[in-house]
Design an enzyme around this catalytic site. Structure first.
Site, PDB file in Angstrom:
ATOM      1  N   HIS A  47       0.818  -1.217   0.184  1.00 12.35           N
ATOM      2  CA  HIS A  47      -0.120  -0.237  -0.022  1.00 12.35           C
ATOM      3  C   HIS A  47       0.910   1.212   0.018  1.00 12.35           C
ATOM      4  O   HIS A  47       0.777   2.153  -0.828  1.00 12.35           O
ATOM      5  CB  HIS A  47      -0.972   0.024   1.181  1.00 12.35           C
ATOM      6  CG  HIS A  47      -1.781   1.239   1.351  1.00 12.35           C
ATOM      7  ND1 HIS A  47      -2.967   1.317   2.045  1.00 12.35           N
ATOM      8  CD2 HIS A  47      -1.894   2.437   0.884  1.00 12.35           C
ATOM      9  CE1 HIS A  47      -3.650   2.118   1.884  1.00 12.35           C
ATOM     10  NE2 HIS A  47      -2.903   3.166   1.044  1.00 12.35           N
TER      11      HIS A  47
ATOM     12  N   PHE B 196      -2.105   5.581  -8.615  1.00  7.09           N
ATOM     13  CA  PHE B 196      -1.819   4.928  -7.100  1.00  7.09           C
ATOM     14  C   PHE B 196      -0.445   5.374  -6.579  1.00  7.09           C
ATOM     15  O   PHE B 196      -0.208   5.977  -5.789  1.00  7.09           O
ATOM     16  CB  PHE B 196      -2.067   3.727  -7.111  1.00  7.09           C
ATOM     17  CG  PHE B 196      -1.944   3.033  -5.752  1.00  7.09           C
ATOM     18  CD1 PHE B 196      -2.538   3.727  -4.612  1.00  7.09           C
ATOM     19  CD2 PHE B 196      -1.651   1.594  -5.580  1.00  7.09           C
ATOM     20  CE1 PHE B 196      -2.334   3.028  -3.326  1.00  7.09           C
ATOM     21  CE2 PHE B 196      -1.581   1.053  -4.229  1.00  7.09           C
ATOM     22  CZ  PHE B 196      -1.997   1.626  -2.873  1.00  7.09           C
TER      23      PHE B 196
ATOM     24  N   HIS C 163      -0.180   9.114  -6.213  1.00 13.92           N
ATOM     25  CA  HIS C 163      -0.759   9.510  -4.965  1.00 13.92           C
ATOM     26  C   HIS C 163       0.220   9.244  -3.911  1.00 13.92           C
ATOM     27  O   HIS C 163       0.458  10.049  -3.010  1.00 13.92           O
ATOM     28  CB  HIS C 163      -1.980   8.877  -4.790  1.00 13.92           C
ATOM     29  CG  HIS C 163      -2.550   8.923  -3.759  1.00 13.92           C
ATOM     30  ND1 HIS C 163      -3.491   9.813  -3.064  1.00 13.92           N
ATOM     31  CD2 HIS C 163      -2.582   8.156  -2.345  1.00 13.92           C
ATOM     32  CE1 HIS C 163      -3.849   9.627  -1.853  1.00 13.92           C
ATOM     33  NE2 HIS C 163      -3.199   8.763  -1.430  1.00 13.92           N
ATOM     34  N   GLU C 164       0.752   7.930  -3.830  1.00 18.84           N
ATOM     35  CA  GLU C 164       1.446   7.593  -2.701  1.00 18.84           C
ATOM     36  C   GLU C 164       2.922   8.506  -2.592  1.00 18.84           C
ATOM     37  O   GLU C 164       3.202   9.040  -1.705  1.00 18.84           O
ATOM     38  CB  GLU C 164       2.017   6.127  -2.884  1.00 18.84           C
ATOM     39  CG  GLU C 164       0.880   5.185  -2.513  1.00 18.84           C
ATOM     40  CD  GLU C 164       0.141   5.482  -1.339  1.00 18.84           C
ATOM     41  OE1 GLU C 164       1.014   5.593  -0.180  1.00 18.84           O
ATOM     42  OE2 GLU C 164      -1.016   5.617  -1.080  1.00 18.84           O
TER      43      GLU C 164
ATOM     44  N   HIS D 194       3.127  10.869   0.138  1.00 17.84           N
ATOM     45  CA  HIS D 194       3.806  10.592   1.410  1.00 17.84           C
ATOM     46  C   HIS D 194       5.595  10.551   1.095  1.00 17.84           C
ATOM     47  O   HIS D 194       6.407  10.901   1.658  1.00 17.84           O
ATOM     48  CB  HIS D 194       3.732   8.998   1.747  1.00 17.84           C
ATOM     49  CG  HIS D 194       2.306   8.800   2.261  1.00 17.84           C
ATOM     50  ND1 HIS D 194       2.094   9.105   3.412  1.00 17.84           N
ATOM     51  CD2 HIS D 194       1.185   8.109   1.656  1.00 17.84           C
ATOM     52  CE1 HIS D 194       0.696   8.682   3.608  1.00 17.84           C
ATOM     53  NE2 HIS D 194       0.230   8.250   2.599  1.00 17.84           N
TER      54      HIS D 194
HETATM   55  P1  5GP Z   1      -7.337   5.215   6.393  1.00 19.50           P
HETATM   56  O1  5GP Z   1      -8.205   6.475   7.176  1.00 19.50           O
HETATM   57  O2  5GP Z   1      -7.854   4.630   5.385  1.00 19.50           O
HETATM   58  O3  5GP Z   1      -6.566   4.211   7.552  1.00 19.50           O
HETATM   59  O4  5GP Z   1      -6.143   6.195   5.982  1.00 19.50           O
HETATM   60  C1  5GP Z   1      -5.964   6.884   5.016  1.00 19.50           C
HETATM   61  C2  5GP Z   1      -4.740   7.807   4.265  1.00 19.50           C
HETATM   62  O5  5GP Z   1      -4.309   8.394   5.647  1.00 19.50           O
HETATM   63  C3  5GP Z   1      -3.946   6.401   4.405  1.00 19.50           C
HETATM   64  O6  5GP Z   1      -3.999   6.122   3.167  1.00 19.50           O
HETATM   65  C4  5GP Z   1      -2.570   7.011   4.569  1.00 19.50           C
HETATM   66  O7  5GP Z   1      -1.966   7.896   3.318  1.00 19.50           O
HETATM   67  C5  5GP Z   1      -2.918   8.123   5.629  1.00 19.50           C
HETATM   68  N1  5GP Z   1      -2.673   7.530   6.787  1.00 19.50           N
HETATM   69  C6  5GP Z   1      -3.493   6.871   8.033  1.00 19.50           C
HETATM   70  N2  5GP Z   1      -2.823   6.581   8.984  1.00 19.50           N
HETATM   71  C7  5GP Z   1      -1.471   6.969   8.788  1.00 19.50           C
HETATM   72  C8  5GP Z   1      -0.332   6.935   9.779  1.00 19.50           C
HETATM   73  O8  5GP Z   1      -0.359   6.471  10.801  1.00 19.50           O
HETATM   74  N3  5GP Z   1       0.736   7.425   9.053  1.00 19.50           N
HETATM   75  C9  5GP Z   1       0.810   8.189   8.074  1.00 19.50           C
HETATM   76  N4  5GP Z   1       1.995   8.279   7.776  1.00 19.50           N
HETATM   77  N5  5GP Z   1      -0.423   8.083   7.103  1.00 19.50           N
HETATM   78  C10 5GP Z   1      -1.553   7.328   7.786  1.00 19.50           C
HETATM   79  P1  5GP Z   2      -3.553   6.517   1.471  1.00 21.18           P
HETATM   80  O1  5GP Z   2      -4.010   7.838   1.000  1.00 21.18           O
HETATM   81  O2  5GP Z   2      -4.433   5.791   2.193  1.00 21.18           O
HETATM   82  O3  5GP Z   2      -2.024   6.296   0.937  1.00 21.18           O
HETATM   83  O4  5GP Z   2      -3.952   5.866  -0.174  1.00 21.18           O
HETATM   84  C1  5GP Z   2      -5.381   5.700  -0.492  1.00 21.18           C
HETATM   85  C2  5GP Z   2      -5.481   6.021  -1.781  1.00 21.18           C
HETATM   86  O5  5GP Z   2      -5.149   5.518  -2.784  1.00 21.18           O
HETATM   87  C3  5GP Z   2      -7.096   6.247  -2.064  1.00 21.18           C
HETATM   88  O6  5GP Z   2      -7.299   7.358  -2.680  1.00 21.18           O
HETATM   89  C4  5GP Z   2      -7.331   5.063  -2.757  1.00 21.18           C
HETATM   90  O7  5GP Z   2      -8.440   5.302  -3.448  1.00 21.18           O
HETATM   91  C5  5GP Z   2      -6.113   4.938  -3.647  1.00 21.18           C
HETATM   92  N1  5GP Z   2      -5.892   3.565  -3.991  1.00 21.18           N
HETATM   93  C6  5GP Z   2      -5.676   3.178  -5.400  1.00 21.18           C
HETATM   94  N2  5GP Z   2      -5.485   1.831  -5.371  1.00 21.18           N
HETATM   95  C7  5GP Z   2      -5.500   1.443  -4.058  1.00 21.18           C
HETATM   96  C8  5GP Z   2      -5.224   0.006  -3.443  1.00 21.18           C
HETATM   97  O8  5GP Z   2      -4.997  -0.774  -4.029  1.00 21.18           O
HETATM   98  N3  5GP Z   2      -5.327  -0.134  -2.231  1.00 21.18           N
HETATM   99  C9  5GP Z   2      -5.679   1.096  -1.387  1.00 21.18           C
HETATM  100  N4  5GP Z   2      -5.800   1.146  -0.073  1.00 21.18           N
HETATM  101  N5  5GP Z   2      -5.681   2.487  -1.912  1.00 21.18           N
HETATM  102  C10 5GP Z   2      -5.634   2.653  -3.312  1.00 21.18           C
END
Ligand code: 5GP
Ligand code: 5GP
Ligand code: 5GP
Length: 216
Positions: A43, A93, A96-97, A101
């Site tokens: 992820h 994806f 976005h990452e 991040h």
């Molecule tokens: P969710 O609410 O689905 O757990 O997290 C949404 C998004 O917030 C994640 O995809 C990730 O980008 C970010 N996120 C959630 N929890 C953490 C955390 O503890 N540390 C960091 N660095 N990012 C987080």
């Molecule tokens: P995060 O912000 O939590 O790091 O990443 C979640 C974002 O990436 C969301 O916008 C989600 O729709 C998108 N995304 C795309 N592909 C994936 C996948 O395979 N798994 C997750 N958890 N998020 C994905």
């Protein structure tokens, strides 16, 4: 003495279990490159602070550039696929990452190193092999959360954090595994602070992609 600015303390390295992403109410879309294997996928690699907060979107001047990682595309498609709908090739994806991040650890890892570290960490963690060798298989059965954690800790020397979600019948299942990594992106460490993932019951399902619903 070279001093590298580093505005974070450690990384969460987060792997997801595709079947558990797919068999929820939201379902999923397999990537354009095909159905993923029943294996953990990446992820993200998320810079974090020791107090539990984290930086995000740190440098809009250094946004994702696929050409910097084109040599990693095959590995990324296999180990860091996107399962979100609509079906994608991964670029969105990964972008976005990186933008959210990766830019926060850019002083330590440039774009190429960031994605390569992610791929290397997955190989190093080898979670599925560790679980399988302890008889914990993605067969839709229920396994003890403590046992899953023990097996991973014995294998890696550090404790994982397990996050669960629920399938359409509201059963708790293994959704994501968080491992902590030092700020070089190379070594697993004990987590300085636990993430805020959703909790699990004491027994959790380990589903297979063969029983999940892809959106058609
Ligand atoms: P969710 O609410 O689905 O757990 O997290 C949404 C998004 O917030 C994640 O995809 C990730 O980008 C970010 N996120 C959630 N929890 C953490 C955390 O503890 N540390 C960091 N660095 N990012 C987080
Ligand atoms: P995060 O912000 O939590 O790091 O990443 C979640 C974002 O990436 C969301 O916008 C989600 O729709 C998108 N995304 C795309 N592909 C994936 C996948 O395979 N798994 C997750 N958890 N998020 C994905
Ligand atoms: P402890 O780690 O002290 O045994 O548990 C403290 C709390 O965090 C408990 O409510 C426990 O259920 C929860 N917890 C501990 N480890 C994990 C984990 O890996 N995943 C989840 N989801 N909850 C955990």
């Amino acid at each position: 003495l070279v001093c590298v600015a580093k505005d974070f303390d450690f990384f969460y390295f987060v792997q997801q279990w595709p079947a558990s992403y797919c068999d929820t109410k939201q379902s999923c879309c397999y990537p354009k490159t095909g159905k993923p294997a029943d294996d953990f996928t990446i992820h993200g690699l998320w810079p974090n602070y020791n107090d539990g907060t984290y930086p995000s979107n740190c440098d809009s001047t250094n946004s994702f550039d696929h050409s910097e990682i084109s040599d990693l595309t095959n590995r990324l498609q296999k180990d860091w696929p996107t399962l979100a709908c609509p079906s994608g090739d991964g670029l969105k994806f990964w972008g976005h990452e990186w933008n959210k991040h990766g830019t926060c650890s850019e002083d330590v890892l440039d774009q190429h190193s960031y994605f390569e570290k992610g791929l290397d960490l997955k190989k190093k963690a080898n979670l599925l092999e560790a679980l399988k060798s302890a008889g914990i298989r993605p067969d839709g059965k229920y396994y003890s959360l403590d046992n899953i954690k023990e097996v991973i800790e014995e294998s890696l020397g550090v404790a994982p954090f397990i996050e669960c979600n629920v399938d359409t019948s509201r059963n708790h299942q293994l959704y994501q595994v968080y491992l902590c990594v030092d700020s070089s992106g190379s070594n697993f460490i004990q987590c300085p602070v636990l993430p805020h993932g959703r909790p699990c019951g004491s027994k959790i399902e380990f589903p297979s992609l063969s029983d999940s619903n892809e959106e058609l």
